[in-house]
Design an enzyme around this catalytic site. Structure first.
Site, PDB file in Angstrom:
ATOM      1  N   CYS A 111     -12.986   3.022 -14.513  1.00 32.34           N
ATOM      2  CA  CYS A 111     -13.393   4.192 -14.388  1.00 32.34           C
ATOM      3  C   CYS A 111     -12.209   5.085 -14.354  1.00 32.34           C
ATOM      4  O   CYS A 111     -11.963   5.749 -13.389  1.00 32.34           O
ATOM      5  CB  CYS A 111     -14.135   4.284 -13.021  1.00 32.34           C
ATOM      6  SG  CYS A 111     -15.330   5.973 -13.176  1.00 32.34           S
ATOM      7  N   CYS A 118     -25.177   4.876 -12.180  1.00 30.60           N
ATOM      8  CA  CYS A 118     -24.218   5.981 -11.881  1.00 30.60           C
ATOM      9  C   CYS A 118     -24.886   7.305 -12.191  1.00 30.60           C
ATOM     10  O   CYS A 118     -25.240   7.448 -13.336  1.00 30.60           O
ATOM     11  CB  CYS A 118     -23.148   5.552 -12.618  1.00 30.60           C
ATOM     12  SG  CYS A 118     -21.887   6.855 -12.867  1.00 30.60           S
ATOM     13  N   GLU A 148       0.995  -1.234   0.098  1.00 35.19           N
ATOM     14  CA  GLU A 148       0.071   0.131  -0.135  1.00 35.19           C
ATOM     15  C   GLU A 148       0.909   1.370   0.034  1.00 35.19           C
ATOM     16  O   GLU A 148       0.630   2.391  -0.637  1.00 35.19           O
ATOM     17  CB  GLU A 148      -0.912   0.053   1.182  1.00 35.19           C
ATOM     18  CG  GLU A 148      -2.132  -0.929   1.331  1.00 35.19           C
ATOM     19  CD  GLU A 148      -2.981  -0.783   0.036  1.00 35.19           C
ATOM     20  OE1 GLU A 148      -3.243   0.692  -0.133  1.00 35.19           O
ATOM     21  OE2 GLU A 148      -3.500  -1.573  -0.890  1.00 35.19           O
ATOM     22  N   CYS A 155     -20.457  -0.468 -18.592  1.00 35.24           N
ATOM     23  CA  CYS A 155     -19.970  -0.693 -17.243  1.00 35.24           C
ATOM     24  C   CYS A 155     -21.194  -1.137 -16.527  1.00 35.24           C
ATOM     25  O   CYS A 155     -22.349  -0.823 -16.684  1.00 35.24           O
ATOM     26  CB  CYS A 155     -19.622   0.956 -16.793  1.00 35.24           C
ATOM     27  SG  CYS A 155     -19.471   0.846 -15.059  1.00 35.24           S
ATOM     28  N   CYS A 187     -17.728   3.755 -19.765  1.00 33.54           N
ATOM     29  CA  CYS A 187     -18.959   3.963 -20.392  1.00 33.54           C
ATOM     30  C   CYS A 187     -19.142   4.919 -21.614  1.00 33.54           C
ATOM     31  O   CYS A 187     -20.044   5.113 -22.077  1.00 33.54           O
ATOM     32  CB  CYS A 187     -19.765   4.471 -19.179  1.00 33.54           C
ATOM     33  SG  CYS A 187     -19.035   5.967 -18.478  1.00 33.54           S
TER      34      CYS A 187
END
Ligand code: SF4
Length: 371
Positions: free
Chosen positions: A193, A213, A36, A207, A200
């Site tokens: 995204c 959305c 991370e 999507c 999309c």
């Protein structure tokens, strides 16, 4: 809505999630934490290789905590944002001394450790312990702001507050799904995204979020998140001195708070416009300029008569995220090594520079200047 989002994301991940990243499917909080931290501000392709090297050298929390900081910095060399490496080391030592060598499960305890923010803490406990804790890194902020049609600036406190609320509300109901959900959210933001190529609005694929959305439904995908106007990045200049005697070069450890803090680098001085002119950088000038810093700041007893020659070299350009640096190098040759006992100055053989932490542009310069 929460149910729809988490389930749709997990189904999407089964088909389209990223595979083959060496930190995936880990339950060891140490291994998760290292990945991370490395993935903050560094691309996956770079981290993939460096993560394995890091884990080989420091396979456990205690091996990292007990290592000299110079070894950690050396392994971090080239990854940039070096405060991450210093914080990793400090954090490992704190967990050893204050938490008996075990990563806390408690979010507040994790967040109080050096270099661990709320999102990183969430990722650690979600992956390692199935805890219902959300993440909110830059990719996730973009996904959630589009999905919920939130137009505010993603740096703005109020917007971030709203996004945390959404992030918490749409976690899966069952805690056992937390690792896969968290990975799916990361993958979705990184590959689907994306800032410029949301799927999309391309022809590539539908999507799974389209029907829910808000950005898509209101035709605002390219407007959310709001684009920030880029201001011209400031530039600054320094002079750097490659002081060499035979096979040895003189390096200085940089102050912890400086750029490249904690790494070794060449002696650096504020740049003076006239000093970039080779005609002006005589041996005598070099003696004068170096004596100002090496005798003044570091109180060394050095014989500057040992400087035999000074040459200039092409300027080194380096671009940071918000500024540009130009370094004007001088190659200073001595007829014998100065005796140095300052804790931040070392003579090192050129052949050994791979073993210490150096800023990447300095490493490249040293390698090219030895040919
Ligand atoms: S519909 Fe478009 S904007 Fe919305 S989540 Fe999917 S890819 Fe992102």
């Amino acid at each position: 809505m929460a149910f729809i989002f988490a389930n749709a994301l997990i189904s999407w991940h089964a088909k389209h999630g990223r595979v083959g990243m060496p930190w995936q499917n880990k339950r060891d909080p140490y291994a998760i934490w290292v990945s991370e931290i490395m993935l903050q501000q560094t691309q996956v392709s770079t981290v993939s290789e460096r993560y394995l090297l890091f884990m080989k050298r420091f396979p456990t929390l205690s091996s990292l905590a007990n290592a000299p900081i110079d070894d950690v910095m050396a392994l971090w060399s080239g990854l940039g944002y070096y405060s991450r490496a210093r914080n990793l080391h400090r954090c490992a030592q704190k967990i050893m001394s204050e938490h008996s060598g075990k990563f806390p499960r408690d979010l507040d305890a994790l967040e109080s450790l050096p270099g661990i923010g709320r999102s990183t803490a969430g990722a650690i406990v979600a992956f390692a312990y199935d805890v219902h804790a959300p993440i909110l890194d830059a990719n996730v902020k973009r996904v959630l702001s589009r999905f919920h049609g939130i137009e505010g600036d993603l740096q703005d406190r109020e917007t971030i507050k709203q996004l945390w609320v959404r992030a918490q509300a749409q976690l899966p109901k069952v805690s056992i799904k937390m690792p896969i959900y968290t990975q799916a959210l990361m993958d979705f933001g990184a590959t689907w995204c994306t800032p410029k190529q949301a799927r999309c609005i391309s022809d590539e694929a539908r999507c799974p979020m389209m029907n829910n959305c808000l950005a898509y439904q209101t035709n605002r995908v390219d407007k959310i998140p709001a684009k920030k106007k880029k201001s011209a990045s400031p530039s600054f200049q320094t002079s750097i001195f490659l002081i060499q005697s035979g096979e040895f070069i003189l390096l200085e450890r940089r102050a912890p708070k400086a750029i490249w803090g904690g790494l070794y680098s060449l002696i650096e001085l504020p740049w003076e416009p006239q000093s970039k002119d080779i005609a002006l950088m005589t041996v005598r000038n070099a003696r004068k300029i170096l004596s100002k810093t090496l005798l003044g700041d570091k109180a060394l007893d050095i014989d500057f008569k040992q400087i035999m020659s000074v040459q200039t070299s092409s300027v080194i350009q380096h671009v940071f995220s918000h500024r540009r640096l130009q370094m004007y190098p001088y190659l200073v040759s001595l007829n014998q090594k100065w005796t140095i006992s300052h804790p931040n100055l070392i003579w090192i053989k050129r052949a050994n520079i791979a073993e210490i932490g150096l800023p990447q542009p300095i490493r490249v310069f040293l390698e090219s200047s030895s040919r």
